[in-house]
Design a protein around this motif. Sequence first.
Motif, PDB file in Angstrom:
ATOM      1  N   PRO A 129       3.334  -3.525   1.583  1.00 56.16           N
ATOM      2  CA  PRO A 129       2.221  -2.626   1.285  1.00 56.16           C
ATOM      3  C   PRO A 129       0.895  -3.306   1.605  1.00 56.16           C
ATOM      4  CG  PRO A 129       3.272  -3.411  -0.738  1.00 56.16           C
ATOM      5  CD  PRO A 129       4.081  -3.914   0.415  1.00 56.16           C
ATOM      6  N   ALA A 130       0.008  -2.570   2.205  1.00 56.41           N
ATOM      7  CA  ALA A 130      -1.302  -3.122   2.552  1.00 56.41           C
ATOM      8  C   ALA A 130      -2.188  -3.120   1.322  1.00 56.41           C
ATOM      9  CB  ALA A 130      -1.935  -2.295   3.664  1.00 56.41           C
ATOM     10  N   SER A 131      -2.872  -4.229   1.085  1.00 53.08           N
ATOM     11  CA  SER A 131      -3.817  -4.268  -0.022  1.00 53.08           C
ATOM     12  C   SER A 131      -5.127  -3.613   0.383  1.00 53.08           C
ATOM     13  CB  SER A 131      -4.054  -5.712  -0.446  1.00 53.08           C
ATOM     14  OG  SER A 131      -4.640  -6.429   0.614  1.00 53.08           O
ATOM     15  N   ALA A 132      -5.271  -3.381   1.688  1.00 54.85           N
ATOM     16  CA  ALA A 132      -6.502  -2.780   2.192  1.00 54.85           C
ATOM     17  C   ALA A 132      -6.571  -1.310   1.786  1.00 54.85           C
ATOM     18  CB  ALA A 132      -6.554  -2.907   3.708  1.00 54.85           C
ATOM     19  N   ARG A 133      -7.782  -0.818   1.577  1.00 56.98           N
ATOM     20  CA  ARG A 133      -7.963   0.588   1.207  1.00 56.98           C
ATOM     21  C   ARG A 133      -7.587   1.515   2.352  1.00 56.98           C
ATOM     22  NH1 ARG A 133     -13.688   1.167   0.085  1.00 56.98           N
ATOM     23  NH2 ARG A 133     -13.929  -0.957   0.778  1.00 56.98           N
ATOM     24  N   GLY A 134      -7.918   1.095   3.577  1.00 61.79           N
ATOM     25  CA  GLY A 134      -7.614   1.934   4.729  1.00 61.79           C
ATOM     26  C   GLY A 134      -6.118   1.993   4.965  1.00 61.79           C
ATOM     27  N   ARG A 135      -5.625   3.164   5.193  1.00 65.32           N
ATOM     28  CA  ARG A 135      -4.188   3.333   5.425  1.00 65.32           C
ATOM     29  C   ARG A 135      -3.843   3.014   6.874  1.00 65.32           C
ATOM     30  NH1 ARG A 135      -1.930   4.678   1.264  1.00 65.32           N
ATOM     31  NH2 ARG A 135      -1.974   6.459  -0.062  1.00 65.32           N
ATOM     32  N   ILE A 136      -2.702   2.389   7.051  1.00 60.49           N
ATOM     33  CA  ILE A 136      -2.221   2.101   8.405  1.00 60.49           C
ATOM     34  C   ILE A 136      -1.699   3.395   8.998  1.00 60.49           C
ATOM     35  CG2 ILE A 136      -0.500   0.870   9.767  1.00 60.49           C
ATOM     36  CD1 ILE A 136      -0.630  -1.373   7.728  1.00 60.49           C
ATOM     37  N   GLN A 137      -2.194   3.726  10.176  1.00 60.66           N
ATOM     38  CA  GLN A 137      -1.742   4.938  10.848  1.00 60.66           C
ATOM     39  C   GLN A 137      -0.646   4.633  11.859  1.00 60.66           C
ATOM     40  OE1 GLN A 137      -5.512   6.436  12.339  1.00 60.66           O
ATOM     41  NE2 GLN A 137      -5.558   7.945  10.682  1.00 60.66           N
ATOM     42  N   SER A 138      -0.775   3.494  12.565  1.00 62.97           N
ATOM     43  CA  SER A 138       0.239   3.147  13.566  1.00 62.97           C
ATOM     44  C   SER A 138       0.119   1.665  13.906  1.00 62.97           C
ATOM     45  CB  SER A 138       0.063   3.990  14.840  1.00 62.97           C
ATOM     46  OG  SER A 138      -1.227   3.782  15.389  1.00 62.97           O
ATOM     47  N   THR A 139       1.214   1.122  14.444  1.00 60.71           N
ATOM     48  CA  THR A 139       1.208  -0.267  14.921  1.00 60.71           C
ATOM     49  C   THR A 139       1.745  -0.284  16.345  1.00 60.71           C
ATOM     50  OG1 THR A 139       3.396  -0.717  14.013  1.00 60.71           O
ATOM     51  CG2 THR A 139       1.528  -1.267  12.612  1.00 60.71           C
TER      52      THR A 139
END
Length: 194
Positions: A129-139
């Motif tokens: 899980p990313a601790s960043a507020r922005g959500r990951i959309q794609s890699t």
Amino acid sequence: PHEAAHVIGALSLHVVEAIVLAFFTVFAVGYTTLLVRAARETGLEFARQKRRVWSVDDLICSPSQPVVTIVVPAHQEADAILPTVRSLLAQRWQHLEVIVVPNGCTDGTLQVLQDAYDLQPTNELLTRPASARGRIQSTWRSATDGRLRVIETSGGGKADASNCALERATGEFSLLVDADSLLAPHAVARAVLP
């Protein structure tokens, strides 16, 4: 006459002993001098090696280079991102990973990277899980240069984009670079230089 021969014989024995003693004394002094000089030279060479200043070329050629991750948070950088990524991938450092994070971009930054580096989608989306507020959309990973990874996020700011990439970095060292920066080919080596 017999006594004179005995005195001459004893005297010659003392002369021979003195010559042998002188020979071995000169030999011992010479050998000791050579040992002292060799020890001094060895000590000086050891001190030189210990103080040795590593050059960039020494480090670049080292087989034990650590992996360096370069993180590039990018927001609306479509015009500047390609020269930056080119300069990063042109580093003389062998063990390199470049992670670009287009962060809430609407200007086509991701598309520019896709076109230039044949980015292919990956399944490393949410392994942690990313601790960043922005959500990951794609890699994404480049099909032409496996050192380039791209993580697209939906926003959250530069710090969140950087943290998102740092959570997924594989390098022992990390370097954050602005999306409009150009690095000289030895920049990473100079940053890692002991």
